[in-house]
Enzyme design. Structure first.
Site, short mmCIF file in Angstrom:
data_model
loop_
_atom_site.label_atom_id
_atom_site.label_comp_id
_atom_site.label_asym_id
_atom_site.label_seq_id
_atom_site.Cartn_x
_atom_site.Cartn_y
_atom_site.Cartn_z
CG ASP A 94 -2.21 0.71 1.04
OD1 ASP A 94 -2.29 1.54 0.12
OD2 ASP A 94 -3.14 0.46 1.82
CG ASP A 100 -9.43 2.47 -0.03
OD1 ASP A 100 -9.01 1.34 -0.33
OD2 ASP A 100 -8.76 3.30 0.61
C1 GLA Z 1 -5.72 1.96 2.49
C2 GLA Z 1 -6.10 0.82 1.56
C3 GLA Z 1 -7.13 -0.06 2.24
C4 GLA Z 1 -6.57 -0.58 3.55
C5 GLA Z 1 -6.11 0.57 4.44
C6 GLA Z 1 -5.37 0.07 5.65
O1 GLA Z 1 -6.77 2.83 2.68
O2 GLA Z 1 -6.56 1.30 0.33
O3 GLA Z 1 -7.51 -1.14 1.41
O4 GLA Z 1 -5.51 -1.45 3.29
O5 GLA Z 1 -5.26 1.46 3.74
O6 GLA Z 1 -4.93 1.08 6.48
#
Ligand code: GLA
Length: 713
Positions: free
Chosen positions: A448, A518
């Site tokens: 990420d 997300d």
């Molecule tokens: C980001 C990612 C999510 C998740 C969060 C965790 O927002 O896009 O899918 O992994 O971080 O903190």
């Protein structure tokens, strides 16, 4: 032969199955001029020659590689400052070399010993060419590069020309925009150190094309940092497209003997509308971009516990979720954020990549072994490029973050960015990732990256080199991914950046799939997925079934169907599932496994537009086109009470007969048998809401179905 040099007219002719791309040498000037990009023409003589160009006395246009120098009036690909202060590049043709599908054109600014090699790779089957450039300093002086883009391209100047591009933001990525191209420059770019969700490095220019007809010119940049694509139009000349690394806040000191390579800019052409353009892009990515070892392997159905447990992960609650995931046929269990350091929320812990002993007293192995005994692979989340000020790493190495002195260190999601351009930071990431993957039986990594670069200082190098941070960061990022893939070949990598904030064919050379957004609302997702489909392959696109928008807002089947348009994941809180939900989920996962090869490896056809139409339907045909899948979801915003929908299919053979059916293999319910021509012309009746209304007195808002088809012998 995909590449030919016509000696008589001094033209290079690059041809794919349906596309011609031609440039030639203007002998008098020693310049390479772009002459043609479009449909493949029957004869060499059919393509324009240098003498056919309108040569202007006032300014230069149509340069195959546009530089800031002489009379050039176009956005440049190359801008330098020589050590004596001269800022004018005079680039002349030297030689060329062809080897199979590859061509290199050598240019040079002789006086200053700067050589520029233009590289071309012709991908015949997908009507695509890749271009990139090598710039080499053969002098004894430093050369300051202020701009180094990958290519300048030209398309027909016609008032019908429209620019298509993808825009969005966090939670709302990949919205397709289409607008007229007017005089001036339209700039698509990123200035935040990553690809960004705001704009994506993809363009398509069409001339009143639709899904099935018309000319579409498209391109994508293989770069995951600051990028820029400029579409520039003057009143008469062909429309120019210039793309590459962003020149904003950029400079690079090219030392004597140093060579620098720009990212690839791929471009292609379809004279059969957008569907063909997208299909070619998809298959190009599977065959040429994605890491070869896994490109054609089917993506596993994954469960990610993020939305169920957020930061409150521990051995016990993950085991419970893992059991439940296994029960519905999940093949890969992924634990997300929260397993390391003092990470209980997003204020602390990033940078401290050791297992949190309160949550996992015996390390990760007991959970991993448990997941494996349940028959699943194990995956883990990391965010290596970041650090929270509240972390041991930051207390130890405050100088590792990107920042200027005497300026704020602005936080985003309570975190700062490590300066990956630094070799010690690179080593830190390589080492901890290597240890994590060596010490634990991990099959999958979700990498990420949850913030933008601001206050882009790199104070530990001389001021004249500080702006190199933008490219050195990305090169090191690619190096790390490359190293980890080679060292841990069994690991599958997912690329995530606050959802789809770093989706491009640059990082895709090292990542097997991307986290799309997300926003997992199954209806919102349709528009995101539709936009995504123009530029990226369904296989790369992860879609999770979650509880977004409220567990009972959307039927579980609708949520599954929306997520089955790419590679399927589940992120819903399985602890809230009823027995009925489990049965349904088990069925849907099994169903997806039956259709996934067609979805992930086949040909995708958009049958409607989610923003305009009453429904959203996407068809997929298998590679041999003998089998198909039709995913259909109602658009409640447009749907009428007494609507009947006939969906017309695409890509079928006219005379072949297809059986349309529903359900799992062995339990299938045949709906109809029709010829390909009939399925394309008449279509199939998917729904009739009046029936629904008369029988029940109401209309289901979120109605969806998946139909299958098989060619009869
Ligand atoms: C980001 C990612 C999510 C998740 C969060 C965790 O927002 O896009 O899918 O992994 O971080 O903190």
């Amino acid at each position: 032969m995909p590449i030919n040099f016509d000696k008589e007219t001094k033209r290079w002719l690059l041809e794919t199955e349906n596309m011609g791309y031609v440039f030639g040498l203007d002998d008098d000037q020693g310049k390479i001029k772009n002459l043609y990009w479009g449909s493949k023409l029957p004869r060499v003589q059919d393509y324009p020659e240098v003498k056919d160009l309108i040569l202007m006395d006032r300014y230069t246009w149509n340069d195959e590689f546009s530089v800031r120098g002489e009379k050039n009036n176009l956005e440049h690909c190359l801008k330098v400052e020589y050590s004596d202060g001269v800022r004018d590049v005079v680039l002349n043709y030297k030689s060329f070399e062809v080897s199979g599908n590859d061509l290199v054109i050598r240019l040079s600014d002789d006086h200053y010993n700067l050589s520029v090699n233009l590289f071309y790779k012709v991908i015949e089957k997908y009507d695509i060419i890749e271009r990139w450039v090598e710039i080499e300093n053969n002098s004894n002086e430093e050369i300051k590069i202020e701009d180094m883009k990958s290519a300048s391209l030209y398309v027909e100047n016609d008032e019908k020309a429209k620019l298509n591009y993808l825009t969005g933001m966090w939670g709302s990525e990949f919205h397709l925009r289409r607008e007229e191209i007017n005089e001036g420059s339209k700039v698509l770019e990123s200035r935040v150190g990553k690809t960004s969700a705001y704009l994506n490095p993809f363009f398509a220019i069409d001339y009143s094309a639709d899904e099935d007809r018309g000319k579409v010119y498209f391109g994508e940049l293989a770069w995951s940092g600051n990028w820029k694509i400029v579409v520039q139009k003057r009143i008469y000349e062909r429309i120019a497209i210039i793309g590459g690394i962003n020149d904003w806040d950029f400079s690079y000191i090219l030392e004597p003997s140093e060579k620098i390579t720009t990212p690839k800019f791929m471009f292609g052409f379809s004279d059969e509308g957008f569907t063909k353009a997208s299909q070619n892009i998809h298959h190009y990515q599977l065959d040429y971009i994605l890491p070869k070892d896994k490109a054609h392997k089917l993506r596993k159905v994954l469960y990610n516990s993020w939305e169920a447990t957020t930061f409150n992960v521990n051995e016990e609650n993950q085991k419970i979720l893992a059991e439940k995931a296994a029960k519905i046929g999940v093949e890969l269990f992924v634990i997300d954020d929260g397993w390391f350091g003092k990470r209980n929320d997003d204020h602390a812990g990033l940078g401290d990549w050791y297992v949190n002993k309160e949550k996992f007293p015996d390390g990760l192995q007991p959970l991993i072994s448990y997941v494996k005994t349940l028959g699943m692979d194990f995956g883990i989340w990391v965010e290596p490029e970041m650090v929270n000020p509240n972390s041991e790493l930051y207390r130890k190495h405050p100088d590792w973050v990107i920042s200027f002195p005497n300026r704020p260190k602005s936080l985003q999601r309570n975190q700062l960015m490590l300066n990956l351009a630094r070799e010690d930071v690179k080593k830190f990431i390589v080492d901890f990732m290597d240890n994590l993957l060596t010490q634990n039986d991990i099959d999958f990594v979700k990498w990420d990256m949850n913030r933008h670069v601001f206050e882009s200082g790199w104070m530990q190098v001389e001021p004249r080199k500080q702006r190199e941070i933008w490219v050195k960061y990305v090169w090191n990022l690619y190096d790390i991914w490359k190293y980890l893939r080679e060292k841990h070949p069994h690991v599958t990598f997912e690329n995530c950046s606050s959802g789809g904030g770093r989706v491009d064919i640059g990082l895709m050379q090292y990542a097997d799939q991307v986290w799309t957004s997300d926003n997992t609302d199954p209806f919102d997702r349709l528009e995101i997925q539709e936009g995504f489909s123009y530029a990226y392959a369904p296989k790369i696109m992860m879609g999770w079934v979650t509880d977004w928008g409220g567990k009972d807002t959307y039927p579980l089947t609708y949520r599954f169907h929306s997520s089955m348009m790419g590679s399927l994941g589940i992120g819903a809180d399985l602890n809230k599932f009823s027995e009925r939900d489990f049965d349904l989920a088990r069925y849907q996962v099994q169903f997806y496994k039956e259709i996934r090869e067609i979805v992930q490896e086949g040909y995708q056809f958009r049958l409607s537009y989610v923003t305009n139409d009453r429904y959203f339907a996407v068809e997929y045909l298998s590679k041999n086109k003998d089998e198909g899948v039709l995913i259909y979801l109602r658009n409640p915003r447009r749907f009428g009470l007494f609507d009947r929908v006939d969906v017309k299919l695409k890509g079928l053979e006219n005379d072949a007969v297809y059986t349309v059916y529903e359900g799992l293999q062995g339990e299938e319910k045949e709906m109809i048998k029709l010829s390909g021509k009939a399925l394309k012309e008449r279509g199939i009746i998917i729904e009739d809401s009046s029936k629904d209304f008369f029988e029940t007195g109401k209309v289901t808002h979120f109605y969806s179905r998946i139909l299958r088809l098989r060619k009869s012998d």
